[in-house]
Design a protein around this motif. Structure first.
Motif, PDB file in Angstrom:
ATOM      1  N   TYR A 180       2.918  16.470  -1.906  1.00 45.14           N
ATOM      2  CA  TYR A 180       2.382  15.435  -1.034  1.00 45.14           C
ATOM      3  C   TYR A 180       3.411  14.311  -0.843  1.00 45.14           C
ATOM      4  CZ  TYR A 180      -2.191  17.595  -1.934  1.00 45.14           C
ATOM      5  OH  TYR A 180      -3.244  18.475  -2.031  1.00 45.14           O
ATOM      6  N   ARG A 181       3.374  13.723   0.340  1.00 42.90           N
ATOM      7  CA  ARG A 181       4.233  12.559   0.622  1.00 42.90           C
ATOM      8  C   ARG A 181       3.367  11.303   0.539  1.00 42.90           C
ATOM      9  NH1 ARG A 181       9.076  12.734   2.948  1.00 42.90           N
ATOM     10  NH2 ARG A 181       8.593  10.984   4.352  1.00 42.90           N
ATOM     11  N   ILE A 182       3.752  10.398  -0.368  1.00 48.28           N
ATOM     12  CA  ILE A 182       2.932   9.229  -0.675  1.00 48.28           C
ATOM     13  C   ILE A 182       3.761   7.967  -0.494  1.00 48.28           C
ATOM     14  CG2 ILE A 182       1.554   8.083  -2.449  1.00 48.28           C
ATOM     15  CD1 ILE A 182       1.133  10.879  -3.708  1.00 48.28           C
ATOM     16  N   LEU A 183       3.223   7.027   0.279  1.00 46.38           N
ATOM     17  CA  LEU A 183       3.886   5.748   0.528  1.00 46.38           C
ATOM     18  C   LEU A 183       3.146   4.653  -0.232  1.00 46.38           C
ATOM     19  CD1 LEU A 183       5.882   3.903   2.086  1.00 46.38           C
ATOM     20  CD2 LEU A 183       4.206   3.854   3.955  1.00 46.38           C
ATOM     21  N   GLY A 184       3.886   3.846  -0.975  1.00 46.26           N
ATOM     22  CA  GLY A 184       3.313   2.712  -1.691  1.00 46.26           C
ATOM     23  C   GLY A 184       3.864   1.399  -1.155  1.00 46.26           C
ATOM     24  N   ILE A 185       2.982   0.427  -0.955  1.00 48.51           N
ATOM     25  CA  ILE A 185       3.392  -0.912  -0.529  1.00 48.51           C
ATOM     26  C   ILE A 185       2.662  -1.921  -1.409  1.00 48.51           C
ATOM     27  CG2 ILE A 185       3.546  -2.565   1.370  1.00 48.51           C
ATOM     28  CD1 ILE A 185       3.080  -0.238   3.313  1.00 48.51           C
ATOM     29  N   ASN A 186       3.409  -2.825  -2.021  1.00 54.14           N
ATOM     30  CA  ASN A 186       2.787  -3.917  -2.763  1.00 54.14           C
ATOM     31  C   ASN A 186       3.717  -5.119  -2.691  1.00 54.14           C
ATOM     32  OD1 ASN A 186       1.593  -5.696  -4.660  1.00 54.14           O
ATOM     33  ND2 ASN A 186       0.675  -3.960  -5.721  1.00 54.14           N
ATOM     34  N   THR A 187       3.306  -6.151  -1.958  1.00 54.85           N
ATOM     35  CA  THR A 187       4.151  -7.327  -1.761  1.00 54.85           C
ATOM     36  C   THR A 187       3.609  -8.543  -2.507  1.00 54.85           C
ATOM     37  OG1 THR A 187       2.954  -7.943   0.257  1.00 54.85           O
ATOM     38  CG2 THR A 187       4.871  -6.507   0.503  1.00 54.85           C
ATOM     39  N   SER A 188       2.804  -8.323  -3.548  1.00 52.47           N
ATOM     40  CA  SER A 188       2.228  -9.437  -4.292  1.00 52.47           C
ATOM     41  C   SER A 188       3.327 -10.317  -4.880  1.00 52.47           C
ATOM     42  CB  SER A 188       1.344  -8.913  -5.424  1.00 52.47           C
ATOM     43  OG  SER A 188       0.935  -9.982  -6.263  1.00 52.47           O
ATOM     44  N   PRO A 189       3.191 -11.656  -4.776  1.00 47.40           N
ATOM     45  CA  PRO A 189       4.148 -12.544  -5.443  1.00 47.40           C
ATOM     46  C   PRO A 189       4.117 -12.413  -6.965  1.00 47.40           C
ATOM     47  CG  PRO A 189       2.878 -13.738  -3.787  1.00 47.40           C
ATOM     48  CD  PRO A 189       2.222 -12.399  -3.969  1.00 47.40           C
ATOM     49  N   SER A 190       3.051 -11.821  -7.486  1.00 48.97           N
ATOM     50  CA  SER A 190       2.931 -11.627  -8.924  1.00 48.97           C
ATOM     51  C   SER A 190       3.500 -10.264  -9.306  1.00 48.97           C
ATOM     52  CB  SER A 190       1.461 -11.717  -9.347  1.00 48.97           C
ATOM     53  OG  SER A 190       1.328 -11.438 -10.720  1.00 48.97           O
ATOM     54  N   LYS A 248       9.152   5.520  10.938  1.00 44.35           N
ATOM     55  CA  LYS A 248       9.623   6.435  11.975  1.00 44.35           C
ATOM     56  C   LYS A 248      10.012   7.809  11.426  1.00 44.35           C
ATOM     57  CE  LYS A 248      11.327   2.569  14.750  1.00 44.35           C
ATOM     58  NZ  LYS A 248      12.526   1.845  15.238  1.00 44.35           N
ATOM     59  N   GLU A 249       9.897   8.006  10.133  1.00 44.87           N
ATOM     60  CA  GLU A 249      10.267   9.298   9.555  1.00 44.87           C
ATOM     61  C   GLU A 249       9.362  10.398  10.093  1.00 44.87           C
ATOM     62  OE1 GLU A 249      12.034   7.604   5.305  1.00 44.87           O
ATOM     63  OE2 GLU A 249      10.050   8.527   5.377  1.00 44.87           O
ATOM     64  N   PRO A 250       9.939  11.503  10.558  1.00 44.40           N
ATOM     65  CA  PRO A 250       9.131  12.532  11.237  1.00 44.40           C
ATOM     66  C   PRO A 250       8.159  13.260  10.320  1.00 44.40           C
ATOM     67  CG  PRO A 250      11.403  13.274  10.939  1.00 44.40           C
ATOM     68  CD  PRO A 250      11.377  11.816  10.553  1.00 44.40           C
ATOM     69  N   GLU A 251       8.443  13.297   9.023  1.00 43.95           N
ATOM     70  CA  GLU A 251       7.569  14.049   8.115  1.00 43.95           C
ATOM     71  C   GLU A 251       6.205  13.401   7.942  1.00 43.95           C
ATOM     72  OE1 GLU A 251      10.475  12.804   7.365  1.00 43.95           O
ATOM     73  OE2 GLU A 251      11.872  14.364   6.733  1.00 43.95           O
ATOM     74  N   GLY A 252       6.117  12.072   8.133  1.00 43.24           N
ATOM     75  CA  GLY A 252       4.848  11.377   7.953  1.00 43.24           C
ATOM     76  C   GLY A 252       4.464  11.267   6.480  1.00 43.24           C
ATOM     77  N   TYR A 253       3.246  10.793   6.239  1.00 36.43           N
ATOM     78  CA  TYR A 253       2.769  10.610   4.866  1.00 36.43           C
ATOM     79  C   TYR A 253       1.329  11.094   4.750  1.00 36.43           C
ATOM     80  CZ  TYR A 253       6.941   7.984   3.741  1.00 36.43           C
ATOM     81  OH  TYR A 253       8.251   7.632   3.517  1.00 36.43           O
ATOM     82  N   ASP A 254       0.996  11.568   3.549  1.00 41.03           N
ATOM     83  CA  ASP A 254      -0.349  12.060   3.275  1.00 41.03           C
ATOM     84  C   ASP A 254      -1.268  10.981   2.728  1.00 41.03           C
ATOM     85  OD1 ASP A 254       0.135  14.962   3.800  1.00 41.03           O
ATOM     86  OD2 ASP A 254       1.574  14.686   2.164  1.00 41.03           O
ATOM     87  N   LEU A 255      -0.697   9.882   2.218  1.00 38.86           N
ATOM     88  CA  LEU A 255      -1.513   8.836   1.599  1.00 38.86           C
ATOM     89  C   LEU A 255      -0.728   7.536   1.552  1.00 38.86           C
ATOM     90  CD1 LEU A 255      -4.182   8.179  -0.027  1.00 38.86           C
ATOM     91  CD2 LEU A 255      -2.838   8.622  -2.100  1.00 38.86           C
ATOM     92  N   LEU A 256      -1.443   6.413   1.737  1.00 39.86           N
ATOM     93  CA  LEU A 256      -0.895   5.081   1.503  1.00 39.86           C
ATOM     94  C   LEU A 256      -1.589   4.491   0.281  1.00 39.86           C
ATOM     95  CD1 LEU A 256       0.701   2.492   2.392  1.00 39.86           C
ATOM     96  CD2 LEU A 256      -1.371   1.838   3.636  1.00 39.86           C
ATOM     97  N   ILE A 257      -0.804   3.960  -0.657  1.00 38.61           N
ATOM     98  CA  ILE A 257      -1.342   3.229  -1.804  1.00 38.61           C
ATOM     99  C   ILE A 257      -0.825   1.806  -1.707  1.00 38.61           C
ATOM    100  CG2 ILE A 257      -1.489   3.088  -4.311  1.00 38.61           C
ATOM    101  CD1 ILE A 257      -0.942   6.029  -4.502  1.00 38.61           C
ATOM    102  N   THR A 258      -1.724   0.838  -1.768  1.00 36.06           N
ATOM    103  CA  THR A 258      -1.317  -0.548  -1.615  1.00 36.06           C
ATOM    104  C   THR A 258      -2.045  -1.425  -2.623  1.00 36.06           C
ATOM    105  OG1 THR A 258      -1.028  -2.342   0.007  1.00 36.06           O
ATOM    106  CG2 THR A 258      -3.059  -1.064   0.142  1.00 36.06           C
ATOM    107  N   GLY A 259      -1.629  -2.716  -2.692  1.00 37.10           N
ATOM    108  CA  GLY A 259      -2.221  -3.656  -3.632  1.00 37.10           C
ATOM    109  C   GLY A 259      -3.220  -4.564  -2.950  1.00 37.10           C
ATOM    110  N   ILE A 260      -3.766  -5.514  -3.728  1.00 30.58           N
ATOM    111  CA  ILE A 260      -4.873  -6.318  -3.210  1.00 30.58           C
ATOM    112  C   ILE A 260      -4.405  -7.475  -2.333  1.00 30.58           C
ATOM    113  CG2 ILE A 260      -6.395  -5.735  -5.107  1.00 30.58           C
ATOM    114  CD1 ILE A 260      -5.815  -8.554  -6.248  1.00 30.58           C
ATOM    115  N   PRO A 279      -5.172   8.458   4.729  1.00 33.48           N
ATOM    116  CA  PRO A 279      -6.123   7.617   3.993  1.00 33.48           C
ATOM    117  C   PRO A 279      -5.418   6.579   3.131  1.00 33.48           C
ATOM    118  CG  PRO A 279      -6.005   9.793   3.000  1.00 33.48           C
ATOM    119  CD  PRO A 279      -5.177   9.854   4.249  1.00 33.48           C
ATOM    120  N   THR A 280      -6.218   5.639   2.595  1.00 33.10           N
ATOM    121  CA  THR A 280      -5.672   4.524   1.809  1.00 33.10           C
ATOM    122  C   THR A 280      -6.370   4.417   0.467  1.00 33.10           C
ATOM    123  OG1 THR A 280      -5.322   3.297   3.864  1.00 33.10           O
ATOM    124  CG2 THR A 280      -5.182   2.046   1.829  1.00 33.10           C
ATOM    125  N   VAL A 281      -5.573   4.164  -0.571  1.00 34.88           N
ATOM    126  CA  VAL A 281      -6.078   3.817  -1.897  1.00 34.88           C
ATOM    127  C   VAL A 281      -5.553   2.420  -2.230  1.00 34.88           C
ATOM    128  CG1 VAL A 281      -5.892   4.320  -4.364  1.00 34.88           C
ATOM    129  CG2 VAL A 281      -6.274   6.184  -2.744  1.00 34.88           C
TER     130      VAL A 281
END
Length: 488
Positions: free
Chosen positions: A24-34, A127-139, A154-156
């Motif tokens: 699976y291709r999974i993208l994570g984003i978390n920009t919390s200052p903490s 823009k990556e052609p493969e895409g992603y199966d899931l996004l995981i992000t923070g609060i 989907p998103t977790v």
């Protein structure tokens, strides 16, 4: 059974399992200052990479650990912790000051997300052609929810502590006011009538907090995902498939959860600690009388401790037989005792796992409390802001922490706290007993999180987990409209 039969069975098993556990291709984003919030999510991202998934993690903090299948994109944020630390120390942990600071903090939390979405590095990921199966992000990354719509996945959401109202509403999780003490009120169960009345005030504060939170997050979302082209901000918030909570009922109030909310308390804790840096290992193992670990976490800078308070701490440490290892953010410390080692960044979980660590002096962050509990290390707690007073009040009630307000810290009070925990065996006995409760689970926190992450991907967002109450307003969810009709 012949060798060929065994090989055939093994191949069949691999063919059966592989569609569910790899690739699976999974993208994570978390920009919390903490940074402590990011650490919790990043632990999951790295484990998913170890298990064969292709992981990209975007955050403001560099990651020195190199793993196959794990790509780290670092988009730094402006320094903010120094001024924040000084404000905390200057305002005596006042709840009123915290309320005044709340809009400023929530506005600041939206800035790094805005910077991330604008960055060329992140735009190239989209823009990556493969895409992603899931996004995981923070609060604190609500605007990232638009990314999941753009990628069609989907998103977790990973919540670094017990759920607030703003997190509960993502999946419609109920929060009974009579039994769930508000994070900011400092209440513990069982609550008296007066405390439940105060808790109602906490409920209204949570609603106000959520309004301010969403005001700033909505601005960032709509700047990058205009309503004419994308779903509304409220629509993407209601499209979250699952929420992970870095919380466990043994170290917080037991509470009800819908299926789309899963406790994974201690997610960042390693079952098998990593090797310590050589200088840290030698310092700890060479301490005949043990080690005291001192850290104010990732949001507070020890160098901003007021001189009288710092002097009291150093004078106490100078009289101890133990060695001290201190998370200190500058190159030097005035009047540093010989038994103190300074490091600007330390592997907290790995240090607490060492059997020679006798005491943890800390600020009351939930992550540090969980790590100390898991490894059976008693605390001296100095709460600073947010949920820290409540976290430490519960731990003190359980009998494995001595809590000292920073406004009352002197040589006498700090020395009494440290020596009490070091030499009274009840603190270590209590934490060792509670550690067994915290560890006793059908699956580890990490295995639980990995299972449900893959579950959401396998079932294309797992919409069958969604609680119907998530799509009702407050009046409908509590049948107030029905009761009003019957009353009329």
């Amino acid at each position: 059974m012949t060798i060929s039969d065994r090989v055939g069975q093994l191949v069949a098993l691999c063919l059966l399992v592989s569609p569910f556990v790899s690739g699976y291709r999974i993208l994570g984003i978390n920009t919390s200052p903490s940074r402590s919030h990011v650490i919790v999510q990043d632990a999951l991202m790295k484990e998913l990479a170890r298990r064969g998934h292709h992981v990209t993690m975007v955050s403001p903090y560099p990651e020195p650990e190199q793993l196959p299948n794990y790509r780290k994109i670092t988009i730094p944020i402006d320094a903010w912790a120094s001024d924040f630390t000084k404000t905390i120390f200057e305002n005596t942990n006042s709840r009123w000051v915290m309320l005044q600071l709340m809009p400023q903090m929530l506005r600041a939390s939206a800035v790094p997300m805005n910077k991330t979405l604008h960055s060329t590095e992140f735009q190239s990921v989209l823009k990556e052609p493969e895409g992603y199966d899931l996004l995981i992000t923070g609060i604190m990354s609500d605007a990232a929810l638009g990314v999941s719509y753009r990628l069609g996945c989907p998103t977790v959401v990973v919540c670094p502590n017990a759920p607030m109202a703003i997190v509960n509403e993502l999946v419609g999780n109920p929060t009974p006011i009579s039994t769930i003490p508000n994070m900011m009120m400092g209440l513990t169960n069982p609550m008296s009538f007066g405390q439940r009345l105060a808790n109602l005030g906490g409920f209204f504060f949570d609603e106000l907090f959520a309004m301010v939170w969403k005001y700033y997050q909505r601005q960032t979302y709509e700047e990058h995902f205009p309503p004419a082209q994308y779903p509304s901000y409220d629509a993407v918030r209601s499209n979250v498939s699952l929420v992970f909570l870095n919380h466990h009922f043994t170290k917080g109030t037991p509470r009800p959860y819908v299926p789309a909310m899963v406790e994974v308390g201690g997610l960042q804790i390693k079952e098998n600690p990593s090797p310590l840096p050589e200088d840290v290992r030698k310092w700890i193992e060479g301490a005949e009388d043990g080690v005291i670990f001192f850290s104010l976490g990732t949001n507070l800078l020890s160098s901003s401790i007021p001189p009288p308070m710092l002097g009291a701490i150093l004078q106490t440490f100078r009289t101890l037989k133990q060695r001290i290892i201190w998370k200190w953010d500058t190159l030097d410390m005035p009047n540093k005792p010989a038994n103190v080692l300074l490091k600007d960044w330390l592997p907290q979980d790995d240090i607490l796992a060492h059997p020679n660590v006798r005491l943890f002096v800390m600020h009351g962050g939930l992550g540090g409390i969980a790590e100390a509990l898991f490894h059976g290390v008693p605390l001296v707690g100095i709460p600073m802001f947010g949920d820290q007073p409540v976290n430490l009040a519960k731990v003190e009630k359980e009998g494995w922490a001595y809590v000292l307000q920073h406004t009352e810290l002197t040589v006498e009070t700090f020395s009494k706290a440290v020596n009490e925990v070091l030499h009274n065996p009840r603190y270590r006995d209590n934490v060792q007993r509670l550690s067994q409760l915290f560890r006793d689970r059908p699956q580890s926190a990490m295995n639980t999180a990995v299972y449900w992450t893959e579950y959401v991907i396998r079932h294309k967002g797992a919409h069958h987990l969604r609680y119907p109450g998530a799509d009702m307003n407050f009046w409908m969810r509590h049948s107030l409209d029905v009761l009003t009709f019957l009353g009329l």
